[in-house]
Design an enzyme around this catalytic site. Sequence first.
Site, PDB file in Angstrom:
ATOM      1  N   HIS A 141       0.653  -1.212  -0.229  1.00 55.00           N
ATOM      2  CA  HIS A 141      -0.020   0.015  -0.035  1.00 55.00           C
ATOM      3  C   HIS A 141       0.722   1.386   0.193  1.00 55.00           C
ATOM      4  O   HIS A 141       0.216   2.196  -0.383  1.00 55.00           O
ATOM      5  CB  HIS A 141      -1.104   0.079   1.079  1.00 55.00           C
ATOM      6  N   ASP A 187       0.067  -7.782   1.512  1.00 51.26           N
ATOM      7  CA  ASP A 187       0.297  -6.290   1.642  1.00 51.26           C
ATOM      8  C   ASP A 187       1.980  -6.283   1.709  1.00 51.26           C
ATOM      9  O   ASP A 187       2.625  -5.451   2.525  1.00 51.26           O
ATOM     10  CB  ASP A 187      -0.085  -5.611   2.762  1.00 51.26           C
ATOM     11  N   SER A 225       4.666   2.334   8.080  1.00 49.89           N
ATOM     12  CA  SER A 225       4.363   1.294   7.170  1.00 49.89           C
ATOM     13  C   SER A 225       5.415   0.881   6.148  1.00 49.89           C
ATOM     14  O   SER A 225       6.230   1.484   5.517  1.00 49.89           O
ATOM     15  CB  SER A 225       3.231   1.716   6.238  1.00 49.89           C
TER      16      SER A 225
END
Length: 405
Positions: A133, A178, A258
């Site tokens: 992402h 992801d 992230s």
Amino acid sequence: MLKTEAIPMSFGYDSPQRPDFPPRRTPPRHQSGSLTLLIVFLVVGVLLGVLAIRFWPFGRKGDITEPDAAPRVVTPRGKLWDIEQGIVDLAAKASKSVVHIRAQNPQQGSAGTGSGFIWDKIEGKVYAVTNFHVIEHVAVRDRGSDAWRKDPDGVIEATLSDQKTYRADIVGGYPDKDIAVLYLRGAPADKLQPIDVGRSDNLKVGQFAFAIGSPYGLDQTLTWGIVSALGREITTERRQTPIKNVIQTDAAINPGNSGGPLLDSAGRLIGMNTAIFSPSGSSAGIGFAIPVDEINQVATEIIKHGRVIRPYLGVHIAPDQLASQAGVDRGALIWEVVQNSPAAGSGLRGTTRGQLGDVIVKIDGTEISRARDLFSALSNRKVGDKVTILYLRDDEQHEVTITLQ
């Protein structure tokens, strides 16, 4: 509204006429007395000023300052505690493998930042891993395949710990987990150190966990906590497909973390920070990380093939709504069996006119209640794995073992 009228008012009065008197003469002022009074006022003012300067806090600080003041002598600290020194050493080593990632698409006016880490270097090529992402808005999917590449208009930059920045390309991605792999163009392989890789299948709740990343763009930030729970299942705002078997940690994770590494106390990678649960949008002490065992498998396949080769069973599953209309309220209804597939070789049957297909209700003991459960059960399998399938055919249970291709 009350209406009023102005009434003329007078604050004086008329006096009766009085006889005229001669004007009163005022004697001249005595000049000597005025001068004496002025001198007294000046003397008193000077005395009051001296007293104010001498005693008031905002006056002269001659009594509360010291011209001979010097810096304090530093008290020797001694050695750091062993646990402190261990964390310092861990951060110093691991941070060299952590990168700050910026992905932007000028044509779309979109940009995002995140973290990543040096995964491997092979034949002079440097590969980094991050969350899918983080680079999703500059990624395009090759038509008819699971391969992903960078949009020609997109730009991905990776900044290393020495603050040098390199352009990056997308080697491949696996949105279901992801995970994405980047190739750093021109990065000096001989000067970069891939992160140490650990295991996630033997983690214990309560052991230390350390996160390094770029929260809010502040790169090389270290936070620490513990492994709070194992085997969690999460969904994100971007993707409703659940990610199973993730690690929960209370190490502070914020936007920008992230893709960064989650480490154990030996400085080894145990997971990749991926999501947080937070009503406010910032760390609430509940963060989630993709286990390193899955990263190891996925990243290796992407570097080898440019994509993840999913294990192939060879069945098309009916949507839950269609299965319900056919009277199937539990399990995954096989709609079609692909010819020459592992499923076809095992004798599994699809749905035809007047004949209901087999209904898969368990895989290796895991209950299959709906179609998505089947995909989740197979998501952690790889080519060559054997799976035992329990299915219903005409309300009778059957069992078969199939080797995935």
